[in-house]
Design an enzyme around this catalytic site. Structure first.
Site, PDB file in Angstrom:
ATOM      1  N   TYR A  81     -18.265   7.526  -3.925  1.00 44.31           N
ATOM      2  CA  TYR A  81     -17.529   6.574  -3.233  1.00 44.31           C
ATOM      3  C   TYR A  81     -17.833   6.953  -1.809  1.00 44.31           C
ATOM      4  CZ  TYR A  81     -14.507   3.442  -0.702  1.00 44.31           C
ATOM      5  OH  TYR A  81     -14.420   2.125   0.859  1.00 44.31           O
ATOM      6  N   ASP A  82     -17.533   8.277  -1.935  1.00 41.52           N
ATOM      7  CA  ASP A  82     -18.160   8.251  -0.532  1.00 41.52           C
ATOM      8  C   ASP A  82     -19.130   8.698  -0.667  1.00 41.52           C
ATOM      9  OD1 ASP A  82     -15.374   8.837   0.346  1.00 41.52           O
ATOM     10  OD2 ASP A  82     -14.702  11.328  -0.359  1.00 41.52           O
ATOM     11  N   LYS A 108      18.565 -12.937   0.125  1.00 36.09           N
ATOM     12  CA  LYS A 108      18.979 -11.378   0.288  1.00 36.09           C
ATOM     13  C   LYS A 108      19.775 -10.273  -0.409  1.00 36.09           C
ATOM     14  CE  LYS A 108      16.368 -10.809   4.717  1.00 36.09           C
ATOM     15  NZ  LYS A 108      17.700 -10.936   6.107  1.00 36.09           N
ATOM     16  N   ASP A 110     -14.133   9.679  -6.008  1.00 38.94           N
ATOM     17  CA  ASP A 110     -13.949   9.314  -5.076  1.00 38.94           C
ATOM     18  C   ASP A 110     -15.096  10.070  -4.319  1.00 38.94           C
ATOM     19  OD1 ASP A 110     -11.382   8.133  -4.952  1.00 38.94           O
ATOM     20  OD2 ASP A 110     -11.024  10.778  -4.186  1.00 38.94           O
ATOM     21  N   LYS A 154      10.355 -11.122  -1.872  1.00 39.42           N
ATOM     22  CA  LYS A 154      10.536 -10.587   0.314  1.00 39.42           C
ATOM     23  C   LYS A 154      10.623  -9.852   0.505  1.00 39.42           C
ATOM     24  CE  LYS A 154      13.041 -12.961   3.733  1.00 39.42           C
ATOM     25  NZ  LYS A 154      12.852 -12.082   5.034  1.00 39.42           N
ATOM     26  N   LYS A 208      10.572 -21.394  -3.721  1.00 41.17           N
ATOM     27  CA  LYS A 208       9.373 -22.115  -2.819  1.00 41.17           C
ATOM     28  C   LYS A 208       9.427 -23.249  -4.120  1.00 41.17           C
ATOM     29  CE  LYS A 208       7.013 -19.066  -0.093  1.00 41.17           C
ATOM     30  NZ  LYS A 208       6.062 -18.443   0.514  1.00 41.17           N
ATOM     31  N   SER A 255      10.674 -18.928  10.313  1.00 43.72           N
ATOM     32  CA  SER A 255      11.878 -18.920   9.647  1.00 43.72           C
ATOM     33  C   SER A 255      12.092 -18.806   8.301  1.00 43.72           C
ATOM     34  CB  SER A 255      12.505 -17.215  10.683  1.00 43.72           C
ATOM     35  OG  SER A 255      13.125 -18.378  10.519  1.00 43.72           O
ATOM     36  N   LEU A 256      12.519 -18.757   7.344  1.00 46.23           N
ATOM     37  CA  LEU A 256      13.731 -19.154   6.303  1.00 46.23           C
ATOM     38  C   LEU A 256      15.276 -18.987   6.800  1.00 46.23           C
ATOM     39  CD1 LEU A 256      11.458 -17.230   3.882  1.00 46.23           C
ATOM     40  CD2 LEU A 256      11.354 -19.694   4.353  1.00 46.23           C
ATOM     41  N   GLU A 278       9.754 -15.731  -5.063  1.00 45.86           N
ATOM     42  CA  GLU A 278       8.809 -14.312  -4.767  1.00 45.86           C
ATOM     43  C   GLU A 278       9.697 -13.673  -4.450  1.00 45.86           C
ATOM     44  OE1 GLU A 278       6.439 -15.602  -2.109  1.00 45.86           O
ATOM     45  OE2 GLU A 278       5.205 -17.458  -3.316  1.00 45.86           O
TER      46      GLU A 278
HETATM   47  S1  IVH Z   1       7.517 -17.487   2.761  1.00 47.76           S
HETATM   48  C1  IVH Z   1       7.251 -21.120   6.421  1.00 47.76           C
HETATM   49  N1  IVH Z   1       7.382 -15.941   1.646  1.00 47.76           N
HETATM   50  O1  IVH Z   1      10.140 -13.607   5.642  1.00 47.76           O
HETATM   51  C2  IVH Z   1       7.631 -20.529   5.394  1.00 47.76           C
HETATM   52  N2  IVH Z   1       7.630 -15.065   3.731  1.00 47.76           N
HETATM   53  O2  IVH Z   1      12.126 -16.044   7.337  1.00 47.76           O
HETATM   54  C3  IVH Z   1       7.153 -18.543   5.317  1.00 47.76           C
HETATM   55  N3  IVH Z   1       7.822 -12.945   4.031  1.00 47.76           N
HETATM   56  O3  IVH Z   1       9.309 -13.977   8.925  1.00 47.76           O
HETATM   57  C4  IVH Z   1       7.217 -17.652   5.068  1.00 47.76           C
HETATM   58  N4  IVH Z   1       7.704 -12.724   2.174  1.00 47.76           N
HETATM   59  O4  IVH Z   1       7.067 -12.836   7.295  1.00 47.76           O
HETATM   60  C5  IVH Z   1       7.275 -16.172   2.993  1.00 47.76           C
HETATM   61  N5  IVH Z   1       7.086 -13.950  -0.318  1.00 47.76           N
HETATM   62  C6  IVH Z   1       7.763 -14.534   1.382  1.00 47.76           C
HETATM   63  C7  IVH Z   1       7.842 -13.269   1.376  1.00 47.76           C
HETATM   64  C8  IVH Z   1       8.052 -14.046   3.399  1.00 47.76           C
HETATM   65  C9  IVH Z   1       8.095 -11.937   3.271  1.00 47.76           C
HETATM   66  C10 IVH Z   1       8.913 -13.564   5.862  1.00 47.76           C
HETATM   67  C11 IVH Z   1       7.895 -13.356   6.524  1.00 47.76           C
HETATM   68  C12 IVH Z   1       9.285 -14.307   7.817  1.00 47.76           C
HETATM   69  C13 IVH Z   1      10.246 -14.032   6.868  1.00 47.76           C
HETATM   70  C14 IVH Z   1      10.773 -15.514   6.531  1.00 47.76           C
END
Ligand code: IVH
Length: 365
Positions: free
Chosen positions: A38-39, A314, A35, A117, A290, A84-85, A115
């Site tokens: 770096y500082d 979820k 540190d 969430k 995805k 949103s998803l 991935e």
């Molecule tokens: S993909 C078009 N990947 O979840 C799809 N979203 O309802 C774009 N989120 O508000 C979203 N982790 O902020 C994606 N690995 C992840 C995510 C993620 C969190 C959030 C995102 C969005 C919500 C989707």
């Protein structure tokens, strides 16, 4: 004899060195200098920039600390809407998603990227010629707030991209998070000062990013993970390879990202992270699946609200039933009074809960 190096070159060299150390510390979590060292480098750069303001630059590492400029937030329209998803809550619904994708692709094979969430607030970053020029919150998905000054203080977000082979114009989307440790530190400070604590790390992160003073944001050690990139220029053909490219450019991409070729691999991922995610430094509330190929994503397209090529799963939030013994009232230093629920002790996510703040309606419910 000391070599005479022009201030411009010294400044450039210091910036390069500091960026490298920031990347090692904040993104890779494996620093190679201490540190103090770096500082000292940072201080030297600050001095030179003060002395030669003509060489100052908004993407210099010195600008992380946040200027004292207060600007209200300007509303900005997103280049592409932030959607949103669709949510799923069990394996059957994940299976339905799989079938819909398979049908939509006419039976062609496809891969899935699994991935985590992240449970923070979504952010869109725009880079021009490798430099961060704008950071915009999700807002209503069409327009959001320009929070660039605040986002510049987040040390795991590159102000300048690494390497050379990034597109000239790039958009990166991800999630800003307040790590659990920081959340606890800030809440104990707030309670000591008689201020109401934040309800959870997500509220704390969004409260922080909406601060008008970037110096407050800088003091709160936010973090950010990224999960989608856009450019009209040439990018790898799959989502997985794009995330790897973004990792090379200096973005924090979760190590959890996994390429799955079968439904069983997806279920194994969900199972594994159901418990494993509780050991992470930041909050997650599910997983995101995805379709890997961008051509296939395009083929599947979108509904009015969300992509057909992605879905979230979820996790069940941990709940426990206990008895409310009595409500007490806590008086803070400023005289603010917070009602507190006193409970029969109960174990949730590894901690014994005895008291719960009732300072807002969410908590009481
Ligand atoms: S993909 C078009 N990947 O979840 C799809 N979203 O309802 C774009 N989120 O508000 C979203 N982790 O902020 C994606 N690995 C992840 C995510 C993620 C969190 C959030 C995102 C969005 C919500 C989707």
């Amino acid at each position: 004899m000391e070599k005479i190096v022009s201030p411009a070159l010294q400044i450039e060299e210091l910036r390069r060195t500091l960026r490298e150390h920031e990347y090692r510390y904040y993104v890779l979590s494996s620093p190679t200098i201490g540190d103090l060292e770096y500082d000292a480098l940072m201080k030297r750069l600050e001095e030179l920039e003060l002395q030669y303001p003509e060489w100052d630059s908004p993407d210099s590492p010195t600008h992380r600390v946040g200027s004292d400029k207060t600007e209200g937030f300007v509303s900005v329209q997103h280049e592409r809407p932030m959607l949103s998803l669709g949510n799923t809550y069990n394996y059957d619904e994940v299976g339905d998603f799989y079938r819909r994708v398979a049908d939509g692709l006419g039976g062609y094979p496809f891969e899935i990227v699994a991935e985590l969430k992240f449970d923070g607030l979504s952010i869109s970053l725009i880079y021009e010629d490798g430099a961060l020029v704008r950071a915009v919150t999700r807002g209503d998905g069409i327009t959001g707030d320009d929070v660039t000054a605040n986002v510049r203080t987040i040390r795991s977000i590159p102000l300048r991209l690494r390497g050379e082979n990034y597109p000239r114009l790039l958009e990166v989307r991800g999630e800003i998070l307040l790590p659990f440790k920081e959340f606890e530190r800030i809440n104990s400070e707030r309670e000591a000062a008689g201020e109401p604590p934040f309800a959870n790390p997500r509220n704390a992160a969004s409260g922080t990013i909406k601060q008008l003073d970037p110096r407050i944001v800088a003091s709160r050690n936010l973090d950010a993970y990224f999960y989608y990139i856009y450019s009209d220029e040439l990018l790898p053909a799959t989502h997985y390879d794009r995330l790897n490219a973004a990792r090379e450019w200096g973005f924090k991409i979760s190590d959890a990202v996994t390429l799955c070729s079968t439904r069983e691999e997806v279920y194994a991922f969900i199972d594994h992270f159901d418990t494993e995610r509780l050991n992470l430094p930041v909050a997650t509330d599910g997983i995101v699946l995805k379709v890997n190929s961008l051509a296939q994503q395009e083929e599947l397209g979108f509904t009015a609200k969300s992509p057909r090529w992605a879905i979230s799963y979820k996790y069940q939030a941990e709940r426990a039933r206990t008895r409310l013994r009595y409500v007490s009232y806590q008086v803070g230093r400023t005289g603010a009074i917070t009602p507190v629920a006193n409970l029969d002790p109960v174990l949730i996510s590894g901690t014994v809960v005895r008291r719960a703040s009732l300072h807002n309606a969410d908590f009481i419910a």
